[in-house]
Design an enzyme around this catalytic site. Structure first.
Site, PDB file in Angstrom:
ATOM      1  N   LYS A 134     -22.626  -6.540 -46.916  1.00 13.69           N
ATOM      2  CA  LYS A 134     -23.505  -6.115 -48.009  1.00 13.69           C
ATOM      3  C   LYS A 134     -23.593  -4.586 -48.030  1.00 13.69           C
ATOM      4  O   LYS A 134     -24.057  -3.983 -47.052  1.00 13.69           O
ATOM      5  CB  LYS A 134     -24.898  -6.728 -47.831  1.00 13.69           C
ATOM      6  CG  LYS A 134     -24.886  -8.249 -47.650  1.00 13.69           C
ATOM      7  CD  LYS A 134     -24.275  -8.971 -48.833  1.00 13.69           C
ATOM      8  CE  LYS A 134     -24.222 -10.471 -48.595  1.00 13.69           C
ATOM      9  NZ  LYS A 134     -23.586 -11.193 -49.703  1.00 13.69           N
ATOM     10  N   ASP A 142     -19.900  -6.787 -50.751  1.00 14.10           N
ATOM     11  CA  ASP A 142     -20.794  -7.323 -51.778  1.00 14.10           C
ATOM     12  C   ASP A 142     -21.853  -6.273 -52.116  1.00 14.10           C
ATOM     13  O   ASP A 142     -22.681  -5.923 -51.277  1.00 14.10           O
ATOM     14  CB  ASP A 142     -21.445  -8.613 -51.270  1.00 14.10           C
ATOM     15  CG  ASP A 142     -22.181  -9.371 -52.363  1.00 14.10           C
ATOM     16  OD1 ASP A 142     -22.283  -8.853 -53.489  1.00 14.10           O
ATOM     17  OD2 ASP A 142     -22.651 -10.491 -52.085  1.00 14.10           O
ATOM     18  N   GLU A 180     -17.539  -7.284 -54.648  1.00 16.60           N
ATOM     19  CA  GLU A 180     -18.296  -8.305 -55.377  1.00 16.60           C
ATOM     20  C   GLU A 180     -19.478  -7.703 -56.120  1.00 16.60           C
ATOM     21  O   GLU A 180     -20.221  -6.884 -55.566  1.00 16.60           O
ATOM     22  CB  GLU A 180     -18.777  -9.333 -54.345  1.00 16.60           C
ATOM     23  CG  GLU A 180     -19.515 -10.512 -54.942  1.00 16.60           C
ATOM     24  CD  GLU A 180     -19.786 -11.569 -53.880  1.00 16.60           C
ATOM     25  OE1 GLU A 180     -18.938 -11.747 -52.982  1.00 16.60           O
ATOM     26  OE2 GLU A 180     -20.845 -12.185 -53.939  1.00 16.60           O
ATOM     27  N   ASP A 187     -20.675 -12.686 -59.227  1.00 20.06           N
ATOM     28  CA  ASP A 187     -21.637 -13.622 -58.644  1.00 20.06           C
ATOM     29  C   ASP A 187     -22.896 -13.688 -59.512  1.00 20.06           C
ATOM     30  O   ASP A 187     -22.989 -14.515 -60.435  1.00 20.06           O
ATOM     31  CB  ASP A 187     -21.931 -13.181 -57.199  1.00 20.06           C
ATOM     32  CG  ASP A 187     -22.831 -14.126 -56.422  1.00 20.06           C
ATOM     33  OD1 ASP A 187     -23.344 -15.084 -56.997  1.00 20.06           O
ATOM     34  OD2 ASP A 187     -23.040 -13.895 -55.213  1.00 20.06           O
ATOM     35  N   LYS A 194     -21.932 -21.382 -57.425  1.00 23.84           N
ATOM     36  CA  LYS A 194     -23.127 -21.785 -56.684  1.00 23.84           C
ATOM     37  C   LYS A 194     -23.913 -22.831 -57.476  1.00 23.84           C
ATOM     38  O   LYS A 194     -24.452 -22.523 -58.544  1.00 23.84           O
ATOM     39  CB  LYS A 194     -24.008 -20.556 -56.411  1.00 23.84           C
ATOM     40  CG  LYS A 194     -23.306 -19.511 -55.541  1.00 23.84           C
ATOM     41  CD  LYS A 194     -24.214 -18.333 -55.233  1.00 23.84           C
ATOM     42  CE  LYS A 194     -23.531 -17.382 -54.260  1.00 23.84           C
ATOM     43  NZ  LYS A 194     -24.351 -16.179 -53.971  1.00 23.84           N
TER      44      LYS A 194
HETATM   45 MG    MG Z   1     -22.890 -12.145 -53.712  1.00 22.51          MG
END
Ligand code: MG
Length: 368
Positions: free
Chosen positions: A165, A194, A218, A241, A265
């Site tokens: 992240k 991400d 991402e 995402d 997801k």
């Molecule tokens: Mg993500």
């Protein structure tokens, strides 16, 4: 077969460690989980779970699921749960939008269909075998050294794919994080950086044209249009995402060449029924996907991993296990578990996971 009762349970799922996203803008300590038990006149019982990742990660929150279920559940009594598509049409008619409210009911219907057909969900979704699925670590934002230490600790547990992240306000620090982690990865390991929508487009273009790393990046920016603008100006493959709410977003992403892959997801999209549509589209256009849930216990993870295991290997990268971050286990060792960097979905009929009644306590709502 008819649905006779819908029981709703609420449980708090504390994280083992506080979790930071988006360059430290967002902090998470506990998840608010909703479990749904769908009963039928045939004696079959299905389970589903809806657990948003806190209330700042997506436009979704735990109490919102239970409020939405109070509207939806009365319309599902008497409906045949063996047609998840028909159940979804009723839910979309009675409560347009709000996909995250619907995923637990949808998964419970797939669970019942699988038990009725005596087949695991991975097989109902087109899988040929209980295929192994690689799982990825999830590395909270920190200094480059701290993040690398977490990656090496994850490598000791068998992880070979990592999600790091990034996305702070300090452009230089993000460049340092990305290049140091990319250059120091153990041999054969892969990483996705991400950003969790933290960058403005100009920052994304500056950072990604400064780093040497050519790993996946991402959700660099907030919106699909911003991400498409960035994707046209950098050489890293882009994964999307948070900005992907429904099928049309995926169609737009394809038309605008905004990405080479997406996160699929169930809780974000509205359950396995809609996640499967996106998965099939992704296979058709050649995307590489991470298929996992937004959050939750091993029950939510297992539902998503049934879909991952049924997806052709060239179209999936890895999946993440939310339950690895929790200090409680309401499904007592069942479902997908880390087997040294990969998981195998259960081959029991249906979902293959039943919650521990003592951990769920009494239902917070019963619809019949
Ligand atoms: Mg993500």
């Amino acid at each position: 077969m008819k649905i006779t009762r819908v029981l709703v349970y609420q449980i708090d799922l504390p994280l083992t460690h506080p979790y930071w996203l988006s360059g430290g803008r967002l902090k998470f300590e506990t998840l608010d989980a909703t479990f749904v038990q769908v009963e039928t006149d045939a004696g079959l019982i299905g389970w589903g779970e809806g657990t948003p990742w806190g209330h700042t990660y997506l436009p979704a929150h735990g109490p919102g699921i239970r409020a939405g279920l109070s509207i939806l559940a009365p319309h599902l009594i008497g409906v045949d749960p063996r047609s998840p598509e028909a159940v979804m049409q009723i839910m979309d008619l009675q409560l347009p939008g709000h996909p995250y409210v619907k995923s637990a009911i949808d998964v419970a219907c797939w669970d019942i269909l699988g038990q009725f057909a005596n087949m695991p969900i991975w097989q109902l979704l087109g899988g040929d075998a209980p295929n192994e699925v690689l799982i990825n670590s999830s590395i909270s934002t920190g200094t480059p050294e701290d993040m690398l230490a977490l990656i090496l600790a994850a490598a000791d547990k068998g992880y070979t794919v990592h999600s790091a992240k990034v996305g702070g306000t300090d452009v230089g620090l993000d460049i340092e994080r990305i290049d140091m982690i990319s250059a120091s990865l153990p041999k054969g390991h892969k990483v996705t950086f991400d950003v969790n929508r933290a960058w403005q487009p100009a920052v994304a273009i500056e950072v990604l044209n400064s780093v040497k790393a050519r790993d996946w990046v991402e959700q660099p920016c907030q919106t699909l249009d911003q991400c498409a603008h960035v994707a046209a100006r950098v050489s890293n493959p882009i994964m999307l995402d948070e900005c992907m709410s429904d099928f049309n977003d995926h169609l737009e992403a394809w038309k605008s060449s905004a990405c080479e892959g997406v996160k699929v997801k169930p809780n974000r999209l509205g359950g396995l029924t809609k996640a499967r549509q996106v998965r099939d589209f992704g296979v058709a256009v050649g995307w590489q996907m991470h298929i996992e849930d937004v959050g939750g216990s091993a029950l939510a993870d297992t539902a998503a991993l049934h879909l991952a295991a049924s997806t052709p290997a060239p179209n999936r990268l890895a999946s993440w296990l939310s339950h690895d971050h929790l200090s409680v286990d309401p499904v007592s060792g069942q479902g997908v578990r880390n087997l040294g960097g990969h998981v195998v979905p259960p081959s029991l009929p249906g979902l293959g996971v039943t919650p521990d009644p003592d951990m769920l306590g009494a239902p917070v709502a019963v619809y019949s």
